[in-house]
Scaffold this active site. Structure first.
Site, PDB file in Angstrom:
ATOM      1  N   ARG A 167       0.812  -1.222   0.000  1.00  0.00           N
ATOM      2  CA  ARG A 167       0.000   0.000   0.000  1.00  0.00           C
ATOM      3  C   ARG A 167       0.850   1.281   0.000  1.00  0.00           C
ATOM      4  O   ARG A 167       0.415   2.325   0.507  1.00  0.00           O
ATOM      5  CB  ARG A 167      -0.949   0.044   1.212  1.00  0.00           C
ATOM      6  CG  ARG A 167      -1.993  -1.056   1.280  1.00  0.00           C
ATOM      7  CD  ARG A 167      -3.019  -0.896   0.161  1.00  0.00           C
ATOM      8  NE  ARG A 167      -4.219  -1.646   0.441  1.00  0.00           N
ATOM      9  CZ  ARG A 167      -4.397  -2.931   0.134  1.00  0.00           C
ATOM     10  NH1 ARG A 167      -3.439  -3.604  -0.493  1.00  0.00           N
ATOM     11  NH2 ARG A 167      -5.538  -3.528   0.410  1.00  0.00           N
ATOM     12  N   SER A 239     -10.873  -0.774   3.171  1.00  0.00           N
ATOM     13  CA  SER A 239     -10.074  -0.881   4.401  1.00  0.00           C
ATOM     14  C   SER A 239      -9.744   0.513   4.900  1.00  0.00           C
ATOM     15  O   SER A 239      -9.133   1.297   4.172  1.00  0.00           O
ATOM     16  CB  SER A 239      -8.754  -1.588   4.125  1.00  0.00           C
ATOM     17  OG  SER A 239      -8.977  -2.852   3.594  1.00  0.00           O
ATOM     18  N   GLU A 335      -5.279   3.809   6.163  1.00  0.00           N
ATOM     19  CA  GLU A 335      -5.000   3.651   4.735  1.00  0.00           C
ATOM     20  C   GLU A 335      -5.678   4.786   3.984  1.00  0.00           C
ATOM     21  O   GLU A 335      -5.196   5.252   2.959  1.00  0.00           O
ATOM     22  CB  GLU A 335      -5.536   2.299   4.248  1.00  0.00           C
ATOM     23  CG  GLU A 335      -4.796   1.818   3.027  1.00  0.00           C
ATOM     24  CD  GLU A 335      -5.641   1.071   2.028  1.00  0.00           C
ATOM     25  OE1 GLU A 335      -6.513   0.277   2.413  1.00  0.00           O
ATOM     26  OE2 GLU A 335      -5.407   1.295   0.844  1.00  0.00           O
TER      27      GLU A 335
END
Ligand code: EPU
Length: 339
Positions: A167, A239, A335
């Site tokens: 990520r 998420s 995130e």
């Protein structure tokens, strides 16, 4: 509203339909560009600061945006070259990610089928290094074409230069906010390469049939639909937290106290622990705090039950982070980007 070629500039633009959390905010200006040249023209005139957005599926607006939001509408998918084994495809930043996946599956190109049904657009996929079911965008990205927002110059980044990690990319770190992605080139395989290592995927595919591109896509969509809320129905940004990566020694200590703690190996001997498990153990799965809630089928996802402001979601996120820290000594990081 004014139109210049395909360029669209909207002052005081409502953002409600442009962020999957469903935040009811607006931007001083929203400018859409359909080519690198149009973007360069815009850069000479629009109000700063600038924010690039794709499908608005990984951000949380905490208020009105006092600057210009730039959105690419480049929607082309073109084959650059083809070898006996693979195809190099150039995809416009504004292509809806899942439209690209559907296109690849239809054409018999392997590599992105596990990433089916991820919300958002292709430009953002190269910034976020989106990932699911054992595959990350970085596994198939060859180059990323960009325009520098400071001086309008073109710059191509190789996969290596993008400094991809879980990520993460250079575009989220050292070069944050400095480059707009225009095209992403993906190297996809013409030979069957099913990646079925993720827990439930193999079983779900077997229930449908052979591990074909279509069946893998279908299986991924079924798994996702069972766990993740549809943003059209319930505002969310997937998420909300990243899965934390911790030292092996800390993990061993936790495992003594919580023998069922799930884990995955991470680079450099570190251990990745699912944030969803930590949040569930901390008692937050399915719980609400005002109009913000933790999704009841996947604790990693925070949802807007209706009418939540950015501050409501942040209050819930902060409370969860505090509780996880208290119980496990682990710091969660978001995130989702706060704007
Ligand atoms: N788990 C729980 N409780 C929960 C959720 C998960 O105990 O409420 C446990 C599961 O039992 C499992 C483990 O956590 O043992 C992992 O769960 P899952 O497979 O659902 O995946 P995840 O680690 O929670 C990540 C990605 C997802 C991606 C899935 C599948 C991140 C931050 N998230 O979630 O990505 O779809 O793996 O590969 O890495 C997204 O980025 O928006 C996203 C949805």
């Amino acid at each position: 509203m004014s139109n210049f070629a395909a360029m669209k500039i909207i002052d005081n633009c409502p953002l409600y339909g442009r962020n999957t959390f469903g935040m009811d905010v607006q931007a001083n200006c929203l400018a859409e560009w359909s080519s690198p040249e149009e973007l360069k023209t815009l850069l000479n005139s629009v109000e700063r600061p600038l924010l690039m957005i794709g499908g608005g599926s990984n951000l949380l607006f905490t208020g009105n945006y006092k600057g210009t939001i730039l959105h690419s509408t480049i929607d082309t998918i073109q084959v650059v070259n083809e070898t006996a084994d693979s195809v190099l495809v150039s995809v416009g930043a504004g292509v809806v990610w899942d439209d690209f996946v559907a296109y690849a599956v239809l054409h018999g190109w392997w590599g992105v089928e596990n990433l089916s049904a991820i919300p958002g657009e292709v430009g953002a996929s190269a910034v976020q290094n989106i990932g699911a079911y054992g595959v990350e965008a970085k596994d198939v990205i060859e180059t990323v074409q960009t325009v520098c927002l400071n001086d309008g110059s073109d710059r191509e980044f190789s996969n290596r230069e993008c400094r991809y990690a879980y990520r993460q990319s250079i575009f989220k770190n050292e070069l944050k906010g400095q480059y707009a992605v225009t095209y992403v080139q993906f190297r996809l395989s013409l030979k069957a390469q099913p990646k079925l290592g993720y827990g439930a995927l193999q079983a779900q595919v077997s229930r449908i049939g052979e591990p074909t591109l279509e069946n893998i896509r279908k299986a991924v969509m079924e798994i996702r639909a069972g766990k993740l809320p549809d943003p059209k129905v319930l505002g969310n940004a997937g998420s909300f937290f990243m899965n934390p990566v911790i030292q092996a020694s800390q993990f061993e200590e936790l495992k003594r106290e919580y023998p069922d703690i799930p884990s995955y190996p991470a680079p450099d001997g570190m251990v990745k622990v699912p944030a969803g498990w930590l949040i569930e153990q901390a008692g937050w799965k399915g719980r609400s705090l005002g109009p913000a809630a933790v999704y009841d089928k996947q604790a990693l996802v925070l949802v807007n039950k209706g009418g939540a402001a950015g501050s409501d979601i942040i209050r819930l996120a902060d409370t969860i982070m505090g509780d996880v820290k208290k119980k496990f000594g682990i710091n969660l990081t978001t995130e989702v980007n706060y704007i």
